[in-house]
Design a protein around this motif. Structure first.
Motif, mmCIF file in Angstrom:
data_model
loop_
_atom_site.group_PDB
_atom_site.id
_atom_site.type_symbol
_atom_site.label_atom_id
_atom_site.label_comp_id
_atom_site.label_asym_id
_atom_site.label_seq_id
_atom_site.Cartn_x
_atom_site.Cartn_y
_atom_site.Cartn_z
ATOM 1 N N GLU A 203 0.757 -1.444 -0.112
ATOM 2 C CA GLU A 203 -0.146 -0.125 -0.068
ATOM 3 C C GLU A 203 0.683 1.252 0.004
ATOM 4 N N ARG A 204 1.707 1.388 0.890
ATOM 5 C CA ARG A 204 2.689 2.570 0.911
ATOM 6 C C ARG A 204 3.524 2.684 -0.270
ATOM 7 N N GLN A 207 0.857 4.199 -3.062
ATOM 8 C CA GLN A 207 0.592 5.382 -2.990
ATOM 9 C C GLN A 207 1.803 6.247 -3.306
#
Length: 302
Positions: A203-204, A207
């Motif tokens: 996710e990080r 993003q």
């Protein structure tokens, strides 16, 4: 106006903004065709080829849309069978690559096959659990080997594949990278420690990568499902919160323009809201961990 009144007004305004944002996000998930419609030629406009880790029903969906598909897995027999099925059902082009993503020495062969192709979409949907039944870290069988496999398969494979396809997408000014995370990455998740941590990385990384390349016309999105009935989850019986792979694949594609992160379905969006409202002290309790372990064990058994 006193300082206390100003603080109350600002607090109320912030609460309204947060609540309004959540309602807007929910509306987008409920009616994606209204808020984030995809043109009929959306997928073919991205490029001529889509790349998938594992044999995925998404590859069949994209082949139906008119894209050639490249499927990557470690089982040659299953790859060839899937390729024949896709070709017969859609008439589309299919390339297969045999690769085990728990290994280190596979990316030269992959790059050789995809280099120079007009790759419009990459779906990083490979992933493994340390063990089918969740357990504490030190209770994991063959822990050293599982640490190596989780990092290679759930983390390194995604980064390396982005490294391979992103330069071409940047040059052409178009493309989609869909990185599959997990709903349990939203909370501290004891007894799923290794797996959840690897999905937080997904996710990080996604993003930040979207922030870097959005201006180049590239969509980089994370989709974070909860229950999908796959071999990794012991083929759990589909129900209101556990989808078949076909259901989830078809549904998640609707939200490609819904932001840099989605749950892939309205059901999992609501479940995500519930999960994130659980107090951290509950998640950390031995009682919760044991009950959750028994719940998963029972679902897998059934």
């Amino acid at each position: 106006m006193t300082l206390t009144e100003i603080i109350f007004i600002l607090s109320g305004a912030c609460a309204i903004l947060v609540f309004g944002g959540k309602l807007a996000s929910l509306a987008v998930m409920l009616v994606p065709k209204l808020f984030c419609p995809l043109p009929d030629d959306f997928f073919t406009s991205l490029g001529k080829w889509a790349v998938f880790f594992c044999i995925s029903c998404l590859s069949l969906q994209l082949s139906k849309q008119g894209m050639g598909v490249i499927i990557i897995s470690r089982n040659r027999e299953k790859l060839d069978s899937a390729a024949r099925k896709i070709e017969l059902m859609t008439g589309g082009k299919v390339k297969v690559i045999v690769a085990d993503f728990t290994k280190d020495d596979i990316y030269t062969d992959i790059k050789t096959v995809v280099e120079g192709l007009d790759i419009g979409m990459l779906v990083n949907n490979v992933g493994i659990l340390p063990s089918q039944i969740p357990c504490k870290l030190l209770e994991t069988s063959d822990l050293e080997e599982r640490i190596f496999d989780i990092i290679n398969c759930n983390v390194k494979a995604m980064v390396k594949m982005c490294r391979i396809v992103l330069p071409g997408m940047q040059q052409r000014g178009r493309g989609v990278i869909l990185n599959v995370s997990s709903g349990i990455a939203k909370i501290p998740c004891p007894i799923y420690t290794l797996y959840a941590a690897s999905k937080v990385f997904v996710e990080r990384f996604s993003q930040a990568l979207q922030a870097e390349y959005k201006s180049k016309g590239i969509i980089i999105q994370t989709v974070a499902p909860f229950g999908v009935s796959t071999s990794m989850t012991g083929h759990q019986k589909p129900d209101m919160v556990t989808f078949t792979p076909e259901e989830f694949a078809y549904g998640s594609l609707k939200y490609l323009k819904a932001g840099d992160q989605t749950y892939g379905s309205i059901t999992h969006t609501l479940l995500g809201g519930i999960v994130q409202s659980i107090p951290t002290w509950v998640l950390r309790s031995e009682v919760f961990q044991q009950n959750f372990k028994n719940y998963v064990k029972d679902r897998v058994r059934r």
